[in-house]
Design a protein around this motif. Structure first.
Motif, PDB file in Angstrom:
ATOM      1  N   GLU A   1       0.824  -1.210   0.000  1.00 43.15           N
ATOM      2  CA  GLU A   1       0.000   0.000   0.000  1.00 43.15           C
ATOM      3  C   GLU A   1       0.859   1.263   0.000  1.00 43.15           C
ATOM      4  O   GLU A   1       0.563   2.234  -0.709  1.00 43.15           O
ATOM      5  CB  GLU A   1      -0.908  -0.039   1.228  1.00 43.15           C
ATOM      6  N   ARG A   2       1.933   1.252   0.777  1.00 46.72           N
ATOM      7  CA  ARG A   2       2.794   2.436   0.890  1.00 46.72           C
ATOM      8  C   ARG A   2       3.424   2.778  -0.467  1.00 46.72           C
ATOM      9  O   ARG A   2       3.468   3.941  -0.861  1.00 46.72           O
ATOM     10  CB  ARG A   2       3.894   2.177   1.931  1.00 46.72           C
ATOM     11  N   MET A   3       3.902   1.758  -1.177  1.00 44.54           N
ATOM     12  CA  MET A   3       4.521   1.998  -2.482  1.00 44.54           C
ATOM     13  C   MET A   3       3.536   2.617  -3.462  1.00 44.54           C
ATOM     14  O   MET A   3       3.878   3.528  -4.224  1.00 44.54           O
ATOM     15  CB  MET A   3       5.046   0.682  -3.064  1.00 44.54           C
ATOM     16  N   VAL A   4       2.313   2.112  -3.444  1.00 45.67           N
ATOM     17  CA  VAL A   4       1.290   2.643  -4.347  1.00 45.67           C
ATOM     18  C   VAL A   4       1.004   4.102  -4.026  1.00 45.67           C
ATOM     19  O   VAL A   4       0.941   4.959  -4.915  1.00 45.67           O
ATOM     20  CB  VAL A   4      -0.002   1.801  -4.269  1.00 45.67           C
ATOM     21  N   GLN A   5       0.854   4.404  -2.736  1.00 44.01           N
ATOM     22  CA  GLN A   5       0.574   5.776  -2.325  1.00 44.01           C
ATOM     23  C   GLN A   5       1.702   6.733  -2.720  1.00 44.01           C
ATOM     24  O   GLN A   5       1.453   7.853  -3.167  1.00 44.01           O
ATOM     25  CB  GLN A   5       0.352   5.836  -0.811  1.00 44.01           C
ATOM     26  N   GLU A   6       2.926   6.263  -2.590  1.00 43.04           N
ATOM     27  CA  GLU A   6       4.073   7.129  -2.853  1.00 43.04           C
ATOM     28  C   GLU A   6       4.356   7.320  -4.348  1.00 43.04           C
ATOM     29  O   GLU A   6       4.876   8.360  -4.751  1.00 43.04           O
ATOM     30  CB  GLU A   6       5.327   6.552  -2.175  1.00 43.04           C
ATOM     31  N   ASN A   7       3.973   6.333  -5.160  1.00 37.15           N
ATOM     32  CA  ASN A   7       4.380   6.363  -6.568  1.00 37.15           C
ATOM     33  C   ASN A   7       3.259   6.588  -7.573  1.00 37.15           C
ATOM     34  O   ASN A   7       3.516   6.842  -8.742  1.00 37.15           O
ATOM     35  CB  ASN A   7       5.099   5.055  -6.924  1.00 37.15           C
ATOM     36  N   VAL A   8       2.014   6.510  -7.118  1.00 39.05           N
ATOM     37  CA  VAL A   8       0.900   6.654  -8.048  1.00 39.05           C
ATOM     38  C   VAL A   8       0.164   7.968  -7.821  1.00 39.05           C
ATOM     39  O   VAL A   8      -0.915   8.200  -8.334  1.00 39.05           O
ATOM     40  CB  VAL A   8      -0.054   5.441  -7.948  1.00 39.05           C
ATOM     41  N   GLY A   9       0.746   8.840  -7.021  1.00 36.29           N
ATOM     42  CA  GLY A   9       0.152  10.154  -6.821  1.00 36.29           C
ATOM     43  C   GLY A   9      -1.043  10.161  -5.889  1.00 36.29           C
ATOM     44  O   GLY A   9      -1.913  11.028  -5.987  1.00 36.29           O
ATOM     45  N   ILE A  10      -1.100   9.191  -4.992  1.00 38.17           N
ATOM     46  CA  ILE A  10      -2.184   9.142  -4.009  1.00 38.17           C
ATOM     47  C   ILE A  10      -1.638   9.642  -2.684  1.00 38.17           C
ATOM     48  O   ILE A  10      -0.745   9.026  -2.102  1.00 38.17           O
ATOM     49  CB  ILE A  10      -2.733   7.702  -3.828  1.00 38.17           C
TER      50      ILE A  10
END
Length: 347
Positions: A201-210
């Motif tokens: 989840e952290r990677m998605v938040q940091e890299n997908v603009g969330i």
């Protein structure tokens, strides 16, 4: 044939004279045509034997003139027609006759690829029947919402990697069924990933603009918990950062959540196991829905869905006059957090 079946044959160098790639989902059409463009011929062969045409610039006779050319210093030639649906005479009798004649007797040394995007041939007409009989035909469809998580998991697995359920949910809910964008975002996530590392989840938040604190999922949680302060902070953040938080996707996600909630209200089995199954076995979402079931009764949920539909009309200028997206969201969140007893009773 499926896209994967076609790709597998291409990888095994089992080529067909004609490929007709059509349908609503351009990702798979691009995937196959790009593979053919990059891999069938060597770099030295491409100069004389590979041609890329665009439908809006050519007619059927021009396409077939290229397809009927014999290869030079190569076993085969490749002709790719991008945006083939825009070819002027592909749906006219003169063009159809020429194309059908070629399909029935193609040049074996040519690989002819039609990229017929966002449309399909009329299955009742002769061209569609001829294509189906004499060419490799792929018909793509947009993924349904409930198919997106499975596609994400499969795509990540195909790269020899793993992804957590929460990360899958974030990607599927935030990006939706835009397969091209999903693949692009996952590819970016995997660039710096170690072999045994899981996409979380952290990677998605940091890299997908969330934003970790100010996103539609945190807003949803704030609404479920009736956290007025947090919900208003998130809305203010959305208004200050409209490019990263466009109103239409946010309304779509809220609509999806409350529609699922309404279906759960109508279900006779409200056990956690039944809720998890109805959510596609995403157990990490169960607690949110259990809390929401207690906080929003059936009639209140139906009323909120109505409010979201009104907000959608406002965002498109059909209702609401000159309201900004920020004002529309503020009004919607106020209605969700502050039920009017008279309205609830009237439902």
């Amino acid at each position: 044939m499926t896209a994967e079946e076609i790709l597998q044959k291409l990888r095994n160098k089992q080529y067909a004279p004609v490929y007709f790639l059509q349908g609503e989902e351009p990702y798979f059409i691009d995937l196959i045509s790009d593979y053919i463009e990059k891999n069938v011929l060597s770099e030295s062969e491409k100069g004389f034997n590979q041609v890329v045409l665009y439908g809006k610039d050519v007619d059927i006779s021009t396409i077939l003139l290229q397809a009927k050319r014999y290869p030079m210093m190569s076993e085969r030639s490749v002709v790719i027609v991008k945006e083939a649906q825009m070819t002027a005479d592909i749906d006219r009798e003169s063009g159809i006759k020429q194309l059908e004649a070629y399909l029935q007797n193609p040049l074996p040394s040519t690989i002819l690829v039609f990229c017929y995007k966002l449309k399909v041939l009329d299955g009742r007409k002769s061209l569609a029947k001829t294509v189906n009989k004499h060419a490799v035909l792929l018909t793509t469809k947009k993924l349904y919402e409930n198919q997106v998580p499975g596609w994400i998991n499969g795509y990540v697995k195909s790269k020899g990697l793993q992804i957590s359920p929460k990360a899958t949910m974030l990607l599927s809910e935030y990006i939706g069924a835009d397969i091209s964008r999903l693949a692009n975002e996952i590819d970016k996530l995997t660039l710096n990933l170690k072999p045994d590392q899981t996409i979380d989840e952290r990677m998605v938040q940091e890299n997908v603009g969330i934003s970790k604190e100010y996103n539609i999922f945190e807003l949803q949680t704030a609404l479920i918990q009736n956290d007025v302060l947090k919900a208003n902070r998130i809305i203010q953040y959305f208004e200050a950062n409209p490019k990263n938080n466009p109103i239409i996707p946010n309304l779509t996600l809220l609509f999806s959540f409350f529609t699922k909630l309404l279906c759960l209200h109508a279900s006779p089995d409200k056990s956690e196991a039944a809720i998890s199954k109805s959510l596609g076995n995403r157990s990490f979402l169960v607690k949110e829905y259990v809390t929401a079931l207690r906080h929003f009764n059936y009639y209140r949920t139906a009323q909120i869905i109505h409010f979201i539909r009104v907000a959608d009309l406002q965002s498109k200028g059909i209702e609401g006059g000159n309201m900004t997206d920020g004002e529309i969201m503020q009004e919607l969140i106020f209605k969700i957090l502050h039920p009017i007893p008279e309205q609830v009773a009237a439902m």
